[in-house]
Design an enzyme around this catalytic site. Structure first.
Site, PDB file in Angstrom:
ATOM      1  N   TYR A 195       0.829  -1.203   0.000  1.00 51.24           N
ATOM      2  CA  TYR A 195       0.000   0.000   0.000  1.00 51.24           C
ATOM      3  C   TYR A 195       0.868   1.259   0.000  1.00 51.24           C
ATOM      4  CZ  TYR A 195      -3.042   3.725   1.655  1.00 51.24           C
ATOM      5  OH  TYR A 195      -3.721   4.900   1.781  1.00 51.24           O
ATOM      6  N   HIS A 207      -2.531  17.193  -0.944  1.00 50.18           N
ATOM      7  CA  HIS A 207      -3.041  17.256   0.424  1.00 50.18           C
ATOM      8  C   HIS A 207      -2.548  18.493   1.181  1.00 50.18           C
ATOM      9  CE1 HIS A 207      -4.404  13.266  -0.483  1.00 50.18           C
ATOM     10  NE2 HIS A 207      -4.967  13.145   0.707  1.00 50.18           N
ATOM     11  N   ASN A 243       1.627  10.113   7.024  1.00 52.63           N
ATOM     12  CA  ASN A 243       0.676   9.132   7.528  1.00 52.63           C
ATOM     13  C   ASN A 243       0.924   8.819   9.007  1.00 52.63           C
ATOM     14  OD1 ASN A 243      -0.378   5.798   6.521  1.00 52.63           O
ATOM     15  ND2 ASN A 243      -1.582   7.538   7.131  1.00 52.63           N
ATOM     16  N   ARG A 249     -10.563  26.407  50.242  1.00 49.17           N
ATOM     17  CA  ARG A 249     -10.369  25.227  51.093  1.00 49.17           C
ATOM     18  C   ARG A 249     -10.109  23.953  50.300  1.00 49.17           C
ATOM     19  NH1 ARG A 249     -15.113  22.562  53.931  1.00 49.17           N
ATOM     20  NH2 ARG A 249     -16.132  24.546  53.501  1.00 49.17           N
TER      21      ARG A 249
END
Length: 513
Positions: A50, A80, A192, A290
């Site tokens: 891939y 991208h 990635n 407190r």
């Protein structure tokens, strides 16, 4: 110079980002990067891998011819680089780069050694890519933000250099930097992964730890000024609960208030027989005074866990596929998914919002004369009615705290399917990290306003000489920034100056959260 030999540490990040240390890599690390690259080149010759010889995402079913494999990487990077919004500041970009560098240096990504070399050059020369806040969905990695990083590494896009924005090619020419070599997986290897959300998250953690200590300081000082009792931060009371963060916060308060002459001992004041039916002294303080260990304690524990998760992520191989030289295999999966970081950023965001809420409530107590019965309304050092003291800045603190409350809605559960439903459930981790960054910055504004009010309270008090040495030492710096407001004047410059001071300085010595 920091030489990375094994896992990178939180302290390494701090030194590179905040102390401008340079970075180098042990030869063994460079060797494993080269081994991973060489193995993948040979392994992928006759196999379907891939992103090496296939398309990406839903187009992975398309095989890519060998002659086009490098063009595939360039196409991925350029297509991208689509971010929008504000550019990330250089500090966050450097952290992002270091996070990605370390992940790639693990030798699980099959990238060319030049990626390590060029990214290290950019870090050491303080050249930071133009990367925008908006773009990543945090699964299949921070694709858009990291695409802008990759764009610079191939010699394109834009960078910030010596305070100005330039075309990358101009700065590379000036600094004699050659772009990376693209040999088959460099685009996907850089993009990635979870390094944008992780890098932003690490800076968030540094500032959150610093802010927590400032909140302990402000809380301790307020307890002094109103002469609170000592038992609510005592060791026996807080040891009765097993939470480590609560015990550490109470210990820090005890250390801070150790030599204060204003803190009251309950045994001396209330454990002696009393004749009056209505006690002149308060029996217990309001919760915002407190319950500081119980409120800030879980924040401290959250910070500790956040830091641990972030460092596990940054020392992990978080891309896809994973190249494993030892087993001579390539494994496809989803290590790019950012849920671990997204969830931690949501938790940190909630914690910082609660911190700002505590500061706002303590501020309200300080400014409300009917509540504290000590200070004039709004710590007005001028003429009541004619002057306004610090009334105006309370509106800002309330407004900013309210924004934090709205921003604290979870990103972790706001997945939206995209990428032709290939990415059908995502982390939104980069959005979570960016929103946490905003919440932390807002919280610094709220606590800056609180400290300005407390500084005015010290000016009003006739017991300043009885304050603890810890309060006195820090107040010296704050009083150089903030004068007594006896007449009305614009306060916004003081708020910004105090905020800058708090961001750049520690209330206490840096410790692990």
């Amino acid at each position: 110079m920091i030489a990375i030999k094994e896992e990178i540490t939180f302290q390494d990040f701090y030194k590179v980002l905040f102390e401008s240390e340079s970075l180098s890599w042990d030869p063994s690390i460079l060797n494993r990067v080269e081994e991973s690259f060489s193995f993948l080149q040979e392994f992928a010759k006759d196999k379907v891998i891939y992103g090496v010889n296939t398309g990406f995402g839903p187009m992975a079913q398309y095989q890519i011819e060998a002659k086009d494999k490098n063009a595939l990487q360039y196409n991925l990077i350029r297509s991208h680089a689509a971010g929008t919004g504000k550019p990330l500041s250089s500090l966050y970009v450097k952290s992002l780069m270091l996070a990605r560098l370390n992940t790639l240096a693990l030798g699980k990504s099959g990238i060319h050694l030049s990626v390590i070399q060029v990214m290290t050059q950019l870090l050491n020369k303080n050249i930071t890519p133009l990367i925008f806040e908006h773009g990543g969905v945090g699964a299949s990695g921070d694709l858009v933000q990291l695409a802008h990083l990759a764009l610079v590494l191939i010699g394109e896009g834009e960078v910030f250099y010596k305070g100005k924005r330039y075309a990358t090619k101009e700065v590379f020419k000036l600094e004699k930097i050659d772009p990376i070599k693209v040999e088959g997986r460099e685009g996907l290897g850089i993009m990635n992964g979870t390094s944008a959300m992780t890098g932003i998250g690490i800076v968030n953690t540094v500032y959150a730890k610093r802010l927590l200590n400032w909140s302990v300081f402000a809380s301790s000082l307020l307890n002094e000024l109103v002469e609170a009792y000592d038992d609510h931060f005592s060791e026996p009371l807080n040891a009765a609960k097993k939470h480590k963060g609560q015990q550490e916060i109470s210990s820090l308060m005890r250390s801070h208030l150790n030599d204060s002459e204003l803190i009251k001992n309950r045994v001396q004041h209330l454990y002696n027989p009393k004749q009056e039916k209505v006690f002149k002294e308060k029996v217990q303080e309001y919760y915002s005074l407190r319950c500081v260990p119980q409120i800030l304690g879980p924040i401290k524990d959250t910070l500790k866990n956040t830091e641990s998760i972030l460092m596990e992520e940054v020392n992990s191989a978080n891309d896809n596929p994973i190249i494993d030289v030892a087993s001579q295999q390539v494994y496809h999966g989803g290590n790019f998914h950012g849920d671990y970081v997204a969830l931690e950023m949501d938790k940190l965001k909630l914690a910082m919002t609660k911190l700002s809420m505590l500061a706002e409530r303590q501020l309200n107590y300080t400014l409300n004369a009917k509540l504290n019965d000590i200070f004039p309304p709004f710590i007005n050092l001028g003429t009541l009615g004619l002057n306004f003291g610090v009334q105006g800045m309370q509106f800002t603190a309330v407004s900013t705290t309210a924004e934090n409350q709205a921003l604290s809605n979870s990103m972790y559960v706001h997945s939206i399917p995209n990428n032709n439903d290939n990415q059908d459930i995502v982390s939104m981790g980069t959005n979570a990290a960016n929103m946490t960054k905003t919440v932390i910055e807002n919280a610094y504004e709220v606590i800056s306003i609180q400290l300005i009010a407390l500084t005015q309270a010290v000016y009003f008090s006739d017991k300043a000489e009885k304050l603890s040495s810890a309060s006195t030492n820090i107040l010296k710096d704050l009083q150089e920034i903030v004068p007594p407001f006896k007449t009305d004047e614009p306060i916004y410059p003081y708020i910004q100056t105090v905020k800058d001071y708090l961001l750049d300085n520690e209330a206490y010595k840096i410790t692990q959260a």
